[in-house]
Write a protein that holds these residues in place. Structure first.
Motif, PDB file in Angstrom:
ATOM      1  N   ILE A 611       0.867  -1.189   0.000  1.00 49.13           N
ATOM      2  CA  ILE A 611       0.000   0.000   0.000  1.00 49.13           C
ATOM      3  C   ILE A 611       0.898   1.231   0.000  1.00 49.13           C
ATOM      4  CG2 ILE A 611      -1.726   1.333   1.301  1.00 49.13           C
ATOM      5  CD1 ILE A 611      -2.544  -1.363   2.631  1.00 49.13           C
ATOM      6  N   VAL A 612       0.712   2.062  -1.017  1.00 41.18           N
ATOM      7  CA  VAL A 612       1.468   3.315  -1.052  1.00 41.18           C
ATOM      8  C   VAL A 612       0.550   4.399  -0.485  1.00 41.18           C
ATOM      9  CG1 VAL A 612       2.691   4.978  -2.519  1.00 41.18           C
ATOM     10  CG2 VAL A 612       2.671   2.522  -3.105  1.00 41.18           C
ATOM     11  N   PRO A 613       0.926   4.952   0.691  1.00 39.64           N
ATOM     12  CA  PRO A 613       0.010   5.938   1.285  1.00 39.64           C
ATOM     13  C   PRO A 613      -0.200   7.125   0.367  1.00 39.64           C
ATOM     14  CG  PRO A 613       2.140   5.938   2.400  1.00 39.64           C
ATOM     15  CD  PRO A 613       2.158   4.788   1.454  1.00 39.64           C
ATOM     16  N   ARG A 614      -1.436   7.564   0.309  1.00 39.17           N
ATOM     17  CA  ARG A 614      -1.741   8.699  -0.577  1.00 39.17           C
ATOM     18  C   ARG A 614      -2.080   9.918   0.269  1.00 39.17           C
ATOM     19  NH1 ARG A 614      -7.297   9.458  -0.671  1.00 39.17           N
ATOM     20  NH2 ARG A 614      -8.504   7.705   0.123  1.00 39.17           N
ATOM     21  N   ASP A 615      -2.083  11.080  -0.406  1.00 38.25           N
ATOM     22  CA  ASP A 615      -2.513  12.301   0.288  1.00 38.25           C
ATOM     23  C   ASP A 615      -4.013  12.216   0.507  1.00 38.25           C
ATOM     24  OD1 ASP A 615      -0.101  13.457   0.461  1.00 38.25           O
ATOM     25  OD2 ASP A 615      -0.283  14.621  -1.403  1.00 38.25           O
ATOM     26  N   ILE A 616      -4.429  12.614   1.678  1.00 33.38           N
ATOM     27  CA  ILE A 616      -5.872  12.597   1.943  1.00 33.38           C
ATOM     28  C   ILE A 616      -6.256  13.960   2.510  1.00 33.38           C
ATOM     29  CG2 ILE A 616      -5.609  11.583   4.277  1.00 33.38           C
ATOM     30  CD1 ILE A 616      -8.214   9.983   3.669  1.00 33.38           C
ATOM     31  N   SER A 617      -7.352  14.509   2.021  1.00 30.18           N
ATOM     32  CA  SER A 617      -7.757  15.838   2.498  1.00 30.18           C
ATOM     33  C   SER A 617      -8.496  15.711   3.821  1.00 30.18           C
ATOM     34  CB  SER A 617      -8.661  16.511   1.466  1.00 30.18           C
ATOM     35  OG  SER A 617      -9.889  15.808   1.416  1.00 30.18           O
ATOM     36  N   SER A 618      -8.509  16.801   4.581  1.00 25.73           N
ATOM     37  CA  SER A 618      -9.261  16.816   5.844  1.00 25.73           C
ATOM     38  C   SER A 618     -10.735  16.564   5.558  1.00 25.73           C
ATOM     39  CB  SER A 618      -9.121  18.163   6.531  1.00 25.73           C
ATOM     40  OG  SER A 618      -7.783  18.390   6.812  1.00 25.73           O
ATOM     41  N   GLU A 619     -11.199  17.100   4.435  1.00 25.88           N
ATOM     42  CA  GLU A 619     -12.620  16.922   4.089  1.00 25.88           C
ATOM     43  C   GLU A 619     -12.955  15.437   3.921  1.00 25.88           C
ATOM     44  OE1 GLU A 619     -13.767  18.349   0.256  1.00 25.88           O
ATOM     45  OE2 GLU A 619     -15.880  18.459   0.815  1.00 25.88           O
ATOM     46  N   GLU A 620     -12.045  14.727   3.223  1.00 26.05           N
ATOM     47  CA  GLU A 620     -12.311  13.293   3.024  1.00 26.05           C
ATOM     48  C   GLU A 620     -12.290  12.538   4.354  1.00 26.05           C
ATOM     49  OE1 GLU A 620      -9.929  11.082   0.126  1.00 26.05           O
ATOM     50  OE2 GLU A 620     -10.642   9.208   1.018  1.00 26.05           O
ATOM     51  N   VAL A 621     -11.300  12.887   5.206  1.00 22.97           N
ATOM     52  CA  VAL A 621     -11.237  12.203   6.513  1.00 22.97           C
ATOM     53  C   VAL A 621     -12.544  12.425   7.270  1.00 22.97           C
ATOM     54  CG1 VAL A 621     -10.093  12.157   8.774  1.00 22.97           C
ATOM     55  CG2 VAL A 621      -8.712  12.309   6.687  1.00 22.97           C
ATOM     56  N   LEU A 622     -12.985  13.684   7.298  1.00 25.75           N
ATOM     57  CA  LEU A 622     -14.196  13.995   8.061  1.00 25.75           C
ATOM     58  C   LEU A 622     -15.407  13.246   7.490  1.00 25.75           C
ATOM     59  CD1 LEU A 622     -15.010  15.767  10.487  1.00 25.75           C
ATOM     60  CD2 LEU A 622     -15.822  17.460   8.861  1.00 25.75           C
ATOM     61  N   GLN A 623     -15.529  13.254   6.189  1.00 24.77           N
ATOM     62  CA  GLN A 623     -16.665  12.555   5.575  1.00 24.77           C
ATOM     63  C   GLN A 623     -16.611  11.069   5.886  1.00 24.77           C
ATOM     64  OE1 GLN A 623     -16.306  13.600   1.445  1.00 24.77           O
ATOM     65  NE2 GLN A 623     -17.535  15.461   1.681  1.00 24.77           N
ATOM     66  N   ARG A 624     -15.427  10.488   5.778  1.00 29.00           N
ATOM     67  CA  ARG A 624     -15.335   9.030   5.998  1.00 29.00           C
ATOM     68  C   ARG A 624     -15.551   8.667   7.453  1.00 29.00           C
ATOM     69  NH1 ARG A 624     -10.498   6.514   2.629  1.00 29.00           N
ATOM     70  NH2 ARG A 624     -11.175   4.705   3.868  1.00 29.00           N
ATOM     71  N   MET A 625     -15.234   9.585   8.346  1.00 30.31           N
ATOM     72  CA  MET A 625     -15.486   9.305   9.765  1.00 30.31           C
ATOM     73  C   MET A 625     -16.966   9.491  10.101  1.00 30.31           C
ATOM     74  SD  MET A 625     -12.711   8.262  11.068  1.00 30.31           S
ATOM     75  CE  MET A 625     -13.140   8.225  12.790  1.00 30.31           C
ATOM     76  N   LEU A 626     -17.586  10.529   9.556  1.00 35.01           N
ATOM     77  CA  LEU A 626     -18.941  10.860  10.029  1.00 35.01           C
ATOM     78  C   LEU A 626     -20.075  10.297   9.170  1.00 35.01           C
ATOM     79  CD1 LEU A 626     -18.452  14.560  11.240  1.00 35.01           C
ATOM     80  CD2 LEU A 626     -17.939  12.422  12.413  1.00 35.01           C
ATOM     81  N   TYR A 627     -19.863  10.156   7.880  1.00 34.74           N
ATOM     82  CA  TYR A 627     -20.992   9.743   7.036  1.00 34.74           C
ATOM     83  C   TYR A 627     -21.454   8.300   7.277  1.00 34.74           C
ATOM     84  CZ  TYR A 627     -20.728  14.195   4.450  1.00 34.74           C
ATOM     85  OH  TYR A 627     -20.742  15.519   4.091  1.00 34.74           O
ATOM     86  N   PRO A 628     -20.535   7.354   7.588  1.00 29.06           N
ATOM     87  CA  PRO A 628     -21.047   6.015   7.913  1.00 29.06           C
ATOM     88  C   PRO A 628     -21.944   6.030   9.156  1.00 29.06           C
ATOM     89  CG  PRO A 628     -18.704   5.900   7.423  1.00 29.06           C
ATOM     90  CD  PRO A 628     -19.064   7.362   7.505  1.00 29.06           C
ATOM     91  N   LEU A 629     -21.601   6.891  10.122  1.00 28.54           N
ATOM     92  CA  LEU A 629     -22.459   7.055  11.306  1.00 28.54           C
ATOM     93  C   LEU A 629     -23.846   7.528  10.893  1.00 28.54           C
ATOM     94  CD1 LEU A 629     -20.452   9.232  13.903  1.00 28.54           C
ATOM     95  CD2 LEU A 629     -21.488   7.058  14.354  1.00 28.54           C
ATOM     96  N   ILE A 630     -23.840   8.534  10.036  1.00 31.80           N
ATOM     97  CA  ILE A 630     -25.104   9.138   9.603  1.00 31.80           C
ATOM     98  C   ILE A 630     -25.945   8.102   8.843  1.00 31.80           C
ATOM     99  CG2 ILE A 630     -26.068  10.853   8.001  1.00 31.80           C
ATOM    100  CD1 ILE A 630     -23.589  12.628   8.758  1.00 31.80           C
TER     101      ILE A 630
END
Ligand SMILES: CC/C=C\C/C=C/C(=O)SCCNC(=O)CCNC(=O)[C@H](O)C(C)(C)COP(=O)(O)OP(=O)(O)OC[C@H]1O[C@@H](n2cnc3c(N)ncnc32)[C@H](O)[C@@H]1OP(=O)(O)O
Length: 727
Positions: A611-630
């Motif tokens: 796995i080559v780590p990629r750049d991830i935006s804060s927006e993506e992190v927030l969406q991936r953390m909160l949207y599954p909850l929602i």
């Protein structure tokens, strides 16, 4: 409305707007009218302002906010100025609470007297706004800038005695005294005594010279305590103007601050939270009972079975609610240790003046240590708080069923297990329910109560009533694995390790969450509660790394995507804060420090899997953390496990420290817009497919978007019900 009367030469204006004397438009109209009457009547020498019924006005009418009527004149500030301008002494007679616009009216009066039992405060910040009727300019002139910053930026309610010690209250009336009579006599005694310095707009702020220093101090504190919220910061900026500008210019700064805050999504979320908090007590268990019809059983005694961390906290909550509390451990050493802790905690509360000596003595004498189930045969309610294991719980419920009187309600403090299965171990399933407390149970305000398929109306009403008596935000939900809170949280943690795998380190994920407003990020929370908790749950499911036969792909469990990074941590003894290392390391304090060792574990794992780590935006992190909850929240609503979106939001605010100024996961989804939330969820679902079922869009969310776009959150359930009744 308000009522006008005369006691010889003193005019009495009493606000009469039950239940809390909020300053609705019709009240404001009456107040200004009666002030004019009193001013014009030459036989009136002084004026008393008070509240009829339970309380002095507790503030503006919150129901009017964001509606045009809130701005309709006369405004509260018009009344404040009329009170101050009066040529006759005006006296606020405070009983109950003088809050928000209510206290601002009192600040317009020349004098304030209060019952010793009353409370005062400017809690507007908790509604995402500021005291917009002169409070930001007047309070600092009486109690000083430092105190006013504290009072306004945190919005706490303070005992009248504290107000008196700061000069806000001129006289205290002892408990049992007649506040109105005292105010009349007081007002009469002030006639002819010059009002100049009693008009706060004439007075200057005592500690104005320290303004910059105080600003820096309070900005730092609110930054830590109410992370990400706008209102506390705007409050401080506006209070600052009281030290630097004239009263008139300060008021203009207050007006502008208020306009900014009223327009913010934060104030809407906070007002939603205020009403949601009250709405959850109006519970409904469809097809069984609701708050209006069901009657609770009287509970005089509670037994807590199991005196681990949870049991001890539940016992303290029971004692605080004034219940005779049986504390049960079959092992005498464990019993002694539990009782010692509880007794010690009561003494600490007494030392900290959180409870009086009498309360402490009553709590101590209400503890009844018991080392056999026979000893609790006659209690009204048992709350079981033993290890989270179905077999053990069923054994205990079977025994309790045999020994307890037929009317005893048996509740389990399980956080995930099936209440119906626990109830099946008894011959009284109608008397079985879940009472899911959050650790530490004597501190955390949330109680998630669970009704089973066979729980009776009386059982449900009783556990809801007990929650209220324990002063908890008590939310009723249906039965499913993890109920509402933990069922949703499971996907939050799942997604968090997928993000580690692909792109970020724990501290990067946590920073996005704390920037959003959480006090702690997901990985810090994991360390705090113990990473072994999740590990035990995964072990129960048979999915940890160690449990897999040789050759099992590390990143799969059946068809499902899996990330074993959390397992690796626990297997290396990184259980969290309690051992000084987890997702972070801790060097003698609770401060998490990013740990190169953890990075190494993650890096090696990535390398092993190419796995080559990629750049991830804060927006993506927030969406991936909160949207599954929602998304899961919508599934919970569509299954009827939660009756309303605000039930979920209150669970998240009070059980999982969701930042109140964004309302909760469901309200946040509404703020973002359901179409946008669904779009992101669908994109992930398309990319991940069946291996990540938490991205499968909820039917309810999809239906709402397709048919109604982004309907108001209050309409989600009515729209769904209407739709279901047609199909
Ligand atoms: C345009 C702006 C101009 C000037 C700025 C001024 C702004 C303000 O004044 S904002 C309001 C500030 N005041 C508050 O935030 C206080 C709010 N109320 C409370 O905190 C509590 O109600 C209480 C501590 C005063 C009493 O608590 P409790 O005894 O537990 O009662 P409840 O909270 O259950 O309340 C009973 C009932 O009254 C409704 N209610 C309470 N306060 C208000 C209010 N200010 N406006 C409208 N309605 C209010 C509450 O919703 C309950 O209603 P239900 O029974 O229908 O649930």
């Amino acid at each position: 409305m308000a009522l006008y009367s005369r006691e010889d030469d003193v005019a009495i204006i009493a606000v009469n707007n039950p239940p809390m004397n909020a300053l609705s438009h019709h009240v404001r109209k009456d107040l200004i009218k009666f002030l004019k009457v009193a001013e014009a009547d030459e036989n009136v020498t002084a004026i008393v302002l008070c509240g009829d019924g339970r309380t002095f006005p507790v503030g503006a009418d919150i129901k009017e906010f964001h509606k045009s009527v809130s701005a309709l004149g006369p405004t509260i500030i018009d009344i404040v100025h009329a009170l101050e301008k009066s040529s006759k002494p005006t006296v606020a007679a405070i009983h109950g609470s003088a809050l928000g616009g209510g206290l601002e009216l009192a600040l317009g009066c020349h004098y304030r007297i209060a019952m010793s039992t009353s409370k005062v405060g400017l809690p507007e910040v908790k509604l995402g706004i500021l005291p917009g009727a002169g409070g930001t300019q007047r309070l600092p002139r009486v109690i000083g800038l430092d105190n006013a910053m504290k009072w306004i930026a945190y919005g706490h309610h303070h005992p009248a005695g504290v107000g008196a010690s700061l000069g806000l209250i001129d006289r205290i009336v002892a408990k049992g005294g007649d506040i109105r009579r005292s105010a009349i006599l007081f007002a009469r005694s002030m006639v002819g005594k010059g009002l100049g310095q009693r008009r706060l707009s004439n007075v200057s702020v005592p500690d104005a010279s320290k303004v910059e220093e105080l600003m820096a101090k309070h900005l730092k504190e609110v930054g830590l305590r109410t992370r990400g919220a706008l209102a506390p910061v705007v409050c401080l900026q506006v209070i600052k103007s009281s030290a630097l500008l004239s009263y008139k210019d300060g008021l203009e700064s207050e007006r502008q601050g208020m306009m900014t805050l009223l327009a913010s999504s934060e104030s809407k979320a906070q007002i939603y939270s205020f009403f949601s908090e009250r709405q959850v007590s109006k519970w409904n268990a469809p097809g069984i009972a609701n708050h209006a019809t069901a009657k609770p059983m009287q509970v005089r005694s509670i037994a807590v079975v199991g005196l681990g961390t949870m049991g001890r906290g539940i016992a303290i909550s029971s004692l605080k609610a004034g219940k005779k509390t049986y504390v049960v451990e079959l092992n005498s050493k464990a019993l002694a240790a539990g009782v010692k802790y509880i007794r010690g905690y009561i003494e600490t509360m007494k030392k900290r003046a959180q409870i009086s000596e009498e309360q402490a003595a009553a709590m101590q004498s209400a503890i009844i240590p018991v080392s056999s189930y026979n000893g609790i045969a006659n209690v009204d309610l048992v709350i079981e708080a033993v290890f989270e294991n179905m077999k053990i719980k069923k054994e205990i419920f079977g025994k309790l069923d045999k020994v307890c009187k037929p009317s005893t309600i048996l509740a389990s403090n399980t956080s995930t297990l099936d209440i119906d299965e626990i109830a099946s171990a008894t011959k009284r399933p109608e008397k079985v329910a879940g009472m899911h407390f959050f650790a530490p149970a004597h501190i955390m305000l949330l109680l998630e109560n669970i009704y089973g398929r066979k729980s009776s109306a009386e059982t449900i009403a009783t556990i809801m009533d007990i929650g209220k008596q324990m002063k908890k935000i008590t939310v009723l939900v249906g039965n499913c694995v993890g109920f509402v809170g933990n069922r949703m949280y499971g996907y939050y943690t799942t997604e968090s390790v997928f993000i580690l795998e692909e792109a970020a380190y724990p501290e990067q994920v946590d920073k996005v969450l704390t920037d959003y407003g959480f006090a702690m990020g997901r990985f810090q929370v994991g360390d705090l509660s113990g990473n072994d908790i999740g590990y035990k749950i995964r072990t129960g499911l048979g999915i940890t790394h160690k449990q897999q036969p040789a050759g099992t792909p590390e990143r799969k469990r059946g068809v499902l995507r899996y990330c074993p990074l959390g397992d690796f941590l626990v297997e290396k003894g990184r259980l969290g804060l309690k051992v000084g290392k987890g997702w972070y390391k801790y060097e003698g304090s609770r401060t998490p420090i990013p740990d190169p060792e953890v990075r190494k574990i993650i890096d090696e794992y990535r390398t092993r899997h190419h796995i080559v780590p990629r750049d991830i935006s804060s927006e993506e992190v927030l969406q991936r953390m909160l949207y599954p909850l929602i998304n899961e929240g919508f599934k919970i609503l569509e299954e009827g496990i939660a009756a309303n979106p605000w039930d979920i939001d209150m669970i998240y605010q009070y059980g999982y420290a969701w930042p109140r100024h964004t309302g909760g996961p469901m309200y946040y989804a509404f703020t973002i817009g359901l179409p946008q939330v669904l779009k992101v969820i669908e994109e992930h679902w398309k990319a991940a497919g069946a291996s990540e079922p938490h991205w499968q869009p909820s039917t309810m969310l999809t239906w709402l978007v397709e048919n109604h776009g982004n309907p108001d959150i209050s309409q989600w359930m009515p729209l769904m019900q209407k739709h279901k009744s047609k199909t």
